[in-house]
Design a protein around this motif. Structure first.
Motif, mmCIF file in Angstrom:
data_model
loop_
_atom_site.group_PDB
_atom_site.id
_atom_site.type_symbol
_atom_site.label_atom_id
_atom_site.label_comp_id
_atom_site.label_asym_id
_atom_site.label_seq_id
_atom_site.Cartn_x
_atom_site.Cartn_y
_atom_site.Cartn_z
ATOM 1 N N THR A 163 -12.235 0.968 -1.970
ATOM 2 C CA THR A 163 -13.568 0.711 -1.428
ATOM 3 C C THR A 163 -13.583 -0.476 -0.476
ATOM 4 O O THR A 163 -14.569 -0.672 0.233
ATOM 5 C CB THR A 163 -14.591 0.453 -2.555
ATOM 6 O OG1 THR A 163 -14.166 -0.684 -3.318
ATOM 7 C CG2 THR A 163 -14.711 1.673 -3.465
ATOM 8 N N ARG A 164 -12.508 -1.259 -0.448
ATOM 9 C CA ARG A 164 -12.392 -2.395 0.467
ATOM 10 C C ARG A 164 -11.348 -2.049 1.521
ATOM 11 O O ARG A 164 -10.183 -1.847 1.215
ATOM 12 C CB ARG A 164 -12.020 -3.659 -0.313
ATOM 13 C CG ARG A 164 -13.111 -4.027 -1.331
ATOM 14 C CD ARG A 164 -12.806 -5.271 -2.126
ATOM 15 N NE ARG A 164 -12.620 -6.392 -1.236
ATOM 16 C CZ ARG A 164 -11.739 -7.368 -1.450
ATOM 17 N NH1 ARG A 164 -10.985 -7.347 -2.530
ATOM 18 N NH2 ARG A 164 -11.614 -8.364 -0.597
ATOM 19 N N THR A 165 -11.783 -1.995 2.768
ATOM 20 C CA THR A 165 -10.944 -1.501 3.853
ATOM 21 C C THR A 165 -9.700 -2.346 4.087
ATOM 22 O O THR A 165 -8.593 -1.808 4.209
ATOM 23 C CB THR A 165 -11.761 -1.406 5.161
ATOM 24 O OG1 THR A 165 -12.895 -0.586 4.912
ATOM 25 C CG2 THR A 165 -10.947 -0.810 6.277
ATOM 26 N N GLY A 166 -9.833 -3.655 4.174
ATOM 27 C CA GLY A 166 -8.702 -4.521 4.480
ATOM 28 C C GLY A 166 -7.544 -4.363 3.510
ATOM 29 O O GLY A 166 -6.410 -4.062 3.921
ATOM 30 N N PRO A 167 -7.789 -4.562 2.207
ATOM 31 C CA PRO A 167 -6.700 -4.388 1.255
ATOM 32 C C PRO A 167 -6.141 -2.963 1.219
ATOM 33 O O PRO A 167 -4.949 -2.768 1.018
ATOM 34 C CB PRO A 167 -7.327 -4.761 -0.094
ATOM 35 C CG PRO A 167 -8.477 -5.640 0.253
ATOM 36 C CD PRO A 167 -8.985 -5.131 1.572
ATOM 37 N N MET A 186 -2.296 -2.175 1.962
ATOM 38 C CA MET A 186 -1.511 -1.447 0.973
ATOM 39 C C MET A 186 -0.782 -0.276 1.616
ATOM 40 O O MET A 186 0.424 -0.099 1.426
ATOM 41 C CB MET A 186 -2.423 -0.948 -0.152
ATOM 42 C CG MET A 186 -1.742 -0.180 -1.244
ATOM 43 S SD MET A 186 -1.938 1.628 -1.302
ATOM 44 C CE MET A 186 -3.319 2.051 -0.361
ATOM 45 N N ALA A 187 -1.476 0.513 2.403
ATOM 46 C CA ALA A 187 -0.867 1.694 3.026
ATOM 47 C C ALA A 187 0.248 1.299 3.994
ATOM 48 O O ALA A 187 1.324 1.914 4.002
ATOM 49 C CB ALA A 187 -1.934 2.519 3.738
ATOM 50 N N VAL A 188 0.010 0.280 4.797
ATOM 51 C CA VAL A 188 1.021 -0.173 5.755
ATOM 52 C C VAL A 188 2.252 -0.712 5.022
ATOM 53 O O VAL A 188 3.393 -0.379 5.360
ATOM 54 C CB VAL A 188 0.430 -1.226 6.726
ATOM 55 C CG1 VAL A 188 1.520 -1.910 7.534
ATOM 56 C CG2 VAL A 188 -0.605 -0.583 7.641
ATOM 57 N N CYS A 189 2.019 -1.526 4.005
ATOM 58 C CA CYS A 189 3.150 -2.104 3.264
ATOM 59 C C CYS A 189 3.966 -1.025 2.550
ATOM 60 O O CYS A 189 5.190 -1.060 2.579
ATOM 61 C CB CYS A 189 2.660 -3.147 2.270
ATOM 62 S SG CYS A 189 2.154 -4.686 3.054
#
Length: 110
Positions: free
Chosen positions: A28-32, A36-39
């Motif tokens: 629900t929080r875009t930044g994290p 997460m997806a990039v990492c």
């Protein structure tokens, strides 16, 4: 770049990604969530490089074991999560396994 640097990078990225996963509040929080997806994506890319030079079982044991130990420590130190005696012993056994693989196994490049 040496294979162990790629593997260390994969572990670090997985740890950051997993920490961001907890902070994403079920996406629900875009930044994290994006972090997460990039990492995770970059971590798996690094693993794809490592698996060319190291048996997949050894690579996965080190990657997952180190990740488990580091995430547990981050949860305890920064997120207020408690670790009881059996959890600490289990994490110690995981760390010992990673050390044994790194120091004594002939299955991985030294």
């Amino acid at each position: 770049m040496p294979v162990w640097m790629w593997l260390a990078g994969a572990v670090g990225l997985e740890v950051v990604g997993t920490t961001a996963l907890q902070q994403s509040a079920q996406f629900t929080r875009t930044g994290p969530t994006v972090l997460m997806a990039v990492c995770y994506g970059l971590s798996f890319y690094a693993l794809s490089v490592v698996v060319q030079s190291m048996p997949v079982g050894v690579m996965y044991a080190v990657w997952s074991g180190a990740g488990i130990a580091l995430i547990s420590l981050i949860g305890w130190a920064f997120l207020g999560q408690r670790l009881d005696g059996p959890a600490v012993i289990g994490i110690g056994l995981i760390a010992a396994g990673v050390i044994v693989i790194n120091l004594f196994s002939r299955a991985n490049p030294h």
